[in-house]
Write a protein that holds these residues in place. Structure first.
Motif, PDB file in Angstrom:
ATOM      1  N   ASN A 236       8.484  -4.316  -6.776  1.00  0.00           N
ATOM      2  CA  ASN A 236       7.917  -4.059  -7.841  1.00  0.00           C
ATOM      3  C   ASN A 236       7.333  -2.590  -7.736  1.00  0.00           C
ATOM      4  OD1 ASN A 236       7.031  -7.026  -7.757  1.00  0.00           O
ATOM      5  ND2 ASN A 236       6.679  -6.556  -9.800  1.00  0.00           N
ATOM      6  N   LEU A 237       8.173  -1.519  -8.299  1.00  0.00           N
ATOM      7  CA  LEU A 237       8.004  -0.079  -7.953  1.00  0.00           C
ATOM      8  C   LEU A 237       6.951   0.462  -8.547  1.00  0.00           C
ATOM      9  CD1 LEU A 237      11.838   0.910  -7.755  1.00  0.00           C
ATOM     10  CD2 LEU A 237      10.289  -0.318  -6.006  1.00  0.00           C
ATOM     11  N   CYS A 238       6.372   1.054  -8.059  1.00  0.00           N
ATOM     12  CA  CYS A 238       5.293   2.133  -8.495  1.00  0.00           C
ATOM     13  C   CYS A 238       6.004   3.585  -8.334  1.00  0.00           C
ATOM     14  CB  CYS A 238       4.142   2.364  -8.012  1.00  0.00           C
ATOM     15  SG  CYS A 238       3.014   3.599  -8.402  1.00  0.00           S
ATOM     16  N   ARG A 239       6.214   4.229  -9.304  1.00  0.00           N
ATOM     17  CA  ARG A 239       7.118   5.640  -9.427  1.00  0.00           C
ATOM     18  C   ARG A 239       6.065   6.562  -9.427  1.00  0.00           C
ATOM     19  NH1 ARG A 239      10.802   2.696 -13.073  1.00  0.00           N
ATOM     20  NH2 ARG A 239      12.797   2.595 -12.031  1.00  0.00           N
ATOM     21  N   CYS A 240       4.774   6.501  -9.206  1.00  0.00           N
ATOM     22  CA  CYS A 240       4.108   7.472  -9.486  1.00  0.00           C
ATOM     23  C   CYS A 240       2.788   7.784  -8.375  1.00  0.00           C
ATOM     24  CB  CYS A 240       3.380   7.681 -10.796  1.00  0.00           C
ATOM     25  SG  CYS A 240       2.587   6.137 -11.297  1.00  0.00           S
ATOM     26  N   THR A 241       2.112   6.627  -7.967  1.00  0.00           N
ATOM     27  CA  THR A 241       0.889   6.615  -7.390  1.00  0.00           C
ATOM     28  C   THR A 241       0.785   6.238  -5.950  1.00  0.00           C
ATOM     29  OG1 THR A 241      -0.170   6.119  -9.515  1.00  0.00           O
ATOM     30  CG2 THR A 241      -1.481   6.035  -7.635  1.00  0.00           C
ATOM     31  N   GLY A 242       1.572   4.807  -5.887  1.00  0.00           N
ATOM     32  CA  GLY A 242       1.206   4.327  -4.278  1.00  0.00           C
ATOM     33  C   GLY A 242       0.693   2.834  -4.510  1.00  0.00           C
TER      34      GLY A 242
ATOM     35  N   VAL B 120      -5.273  -0.908 -10.993  1.00  0.00           N
ATOM     36  CA  VAL B 120      -4.623  -0.741 -12.237  1.00  0.00           C
ATOM     37  C   VAL B 120      -4.032   0.756 -12.612  1.00  0.00           C
ATOM     38  CG1 VAL B 120      -4.844  -1.619 -14.879  1.00  0.00           C
ATOM     39  CG2 VAL B 120      -5.810  -2.954 -12.957  1.00  0.00           C
ATOM     40  N   GLN B 121      -3.222   0.848 -12.204  1.00  0.00           N
ATOM     41  CA  GLN B 121      -2.788   2.506 -12.084  1.00  0.00           C
ATOM     42  C   GLN B 121      -2.028   2.648 -13.400  1.00  0.00           C
ATOM     43  OE1 GLN B 121      -2.614   2.550  -7.116  1.00  0.00           O
ATOM     44  NE2 GLN B 121      -0.635   2.585  -8.528  1.00  0.00           N
ATOM     45  N   CYS B 122      -1.394   1.768 -13.903  1.00  0.00           N
ATOM     46  CA  CYS B 122      -0.651   2.114 -15.428  1.00  0.00           C
ATOM     47  C   CYS B 122      -0.122   0.852 -15.822  1.00  0.00           C
ATOM     48  CB  CYS B 122       0.402   3.241 -15.069  1.00  0.00           C
ATOM     49  SG  CYS B 122       2.139   2.536 -14.742  1.00  0.00           S
ATOM     50  N   GLY B 123       0.167   0.974 -17.216  1.00  0.00           N
ATOM     51  CA  GLY B 123       0.604  -0.164 -17.897  1.00  0.00           C
ATOM     52  C   GLY B 123       2.024  -0.502 -17.655  1.00  0.00           C
ATOM     53  N   PHE B 124       2.602   0.182 -17.035  1.00  0.00           N
ATOM     54  CA  PHE B 124       3.907  -0.199 -16.956  1.00  0.00           C
ATOM     55  C   PHE B 124       4.564  -1.084 -15.723  1.00  0.00           C
ATOM     56  CE2 PHE B 124       7.128   1.400 -19.905  1.00  0.00           C
ATOM     57  CZ  PHE B 124       8.473   1.229 -19.310  1.00  0.00           C
ATOM     58  N   CYS B 125       3.895  -0.562 -14.536  1.00  0.00           N
ATOM     59  CA  CYS B 125       3.873  -1.596 -13.436  1.00  0.00           C
ATOM     60  C   CYS B 125       3.006  -2.771 -13.362  1.00  0.00           C
ATOM     61  CB  CYS B 125       4.106  -0.451 -12.062  1.00  0.00           C
ATOM     62  SG  CYS B 125       2.547  -0.063 -11.692  1.00  0.00           S
ATOM     63  N   THR B 126       2.033  -2.637 -13.752  1.00  0.00           N
ATOM     64  CA  THR B 126       0.880  -3.583 -13.638  1.00  0.00           C
ATOM     65  C   THR B 126       1.176  -5.047 -14.161  1.00  0.00           C
ATOM     66  OG1 THR B 126      -0.943  -1.886 -13.614  1.00  0.00           O
ATOM     67  CG2 THR B 126      -1.409  -4.144 -13.709  1.00  0.00           C
TER      68      THR B 126
HETATM   69  S1  FES Z   1       1.243   3.185 -11.283  1.00  0.00           S
HETATM   70 FE1  FES Z   1       2.714   2.180 -12.577  1.00  0.00          FE
HETATM   71  S2  FES Z   1       4.397   3.164 -12.025  1.00  0.00           S
HETATM   72 FE2  FES Z   1       3.124   3.946 -10.646  1.00  0.00          FE
END
Ligand code: FES
Ligand code: FES
Length: 158
Positions: free
Chosen positions: A130-136, A95-101
């Motif tokens: 489903n893109l993650c633009r920051c982590t992986g 659960v890396q961020c609330g945007f992509c999750t």
């Molecule tokens: S973790 Fe949500 S966009 Fe990268």
């Protein structure tokens, strides 16, 4: 025009303009877990389930879902707590961020309904939009595979 649909199980009625997207309509009624990452169908942050199918809410007109059942991530948890897939992503550190999750969870949920025991490649293919633009993606893939194992175990044990 008035449209009516089920939103996470609750009857919902909205007065929308003909060109209103489903994404705009959902956010206007407080479904803010549905995120606008690109508005063009490229990122998957706005994914919701419409009658069980993962779709990009930014690419649909709200009028197209009249009479449908829509699921967002806000409806995944039940009275007993998080959905097993949510718990699995948490436990996997995915659960890396609330945007992509939210979009990832809903897309993965559709995958596991259709293919309860996917392999890693199948998970990667399902989540390709489903893109993650920051982590992986490594932990996300691990989390979905863990969720599949847990859901299979839960069904096997019942
Ligand atoms: S973790 Fe949500 S966009 Fe990268
Ligand atoms: S906001 Fe819909 S796919 Fe990016």
């Amino acid at each position: 025009m008035i449209i009516r649909f089920l939103l996470d199980g609750s009857s919902t009625e909205i007065d929308v303009e003909p060109g209103t997207t489903l994404l705009e309509a959902l956010r206007s009624v407080g479904a803010t877990s549905v995120k606008d990452g690109c508005s063009h169908g490229d990122c998957g942050t706005c994914a919701v389930l419409v009658d069980g199918r993962a779709v990009a809410a930014c690419l649909l007109f709200a009028a197209q879902v009249d009479g449908s059942s829509i699921e967002t991530v806000a409806g995944m948890a039940g009275d007993e707590g998080l959905h097993p897939l949510q718990s699995a992503l948490l436990d996997a550190g995915a659960v890396q961020c609330g945007f992509c999750t939210p979009g990832i969870l809903l897309t993965a949920l559709e995958l596991l309904k259709n293919n309860p025991k996917p392999n890693e490649l199948e998970v990667r293919q399902a989540l390709a939009g489903n893109l993650c633009r920051c982590t992986g993606y490594v932990k996300i893939i691990e989390g979905v595979l863990l969720g599949a194992d847990r859901l299979a175990g839960a069904e096997g044990g019942s």
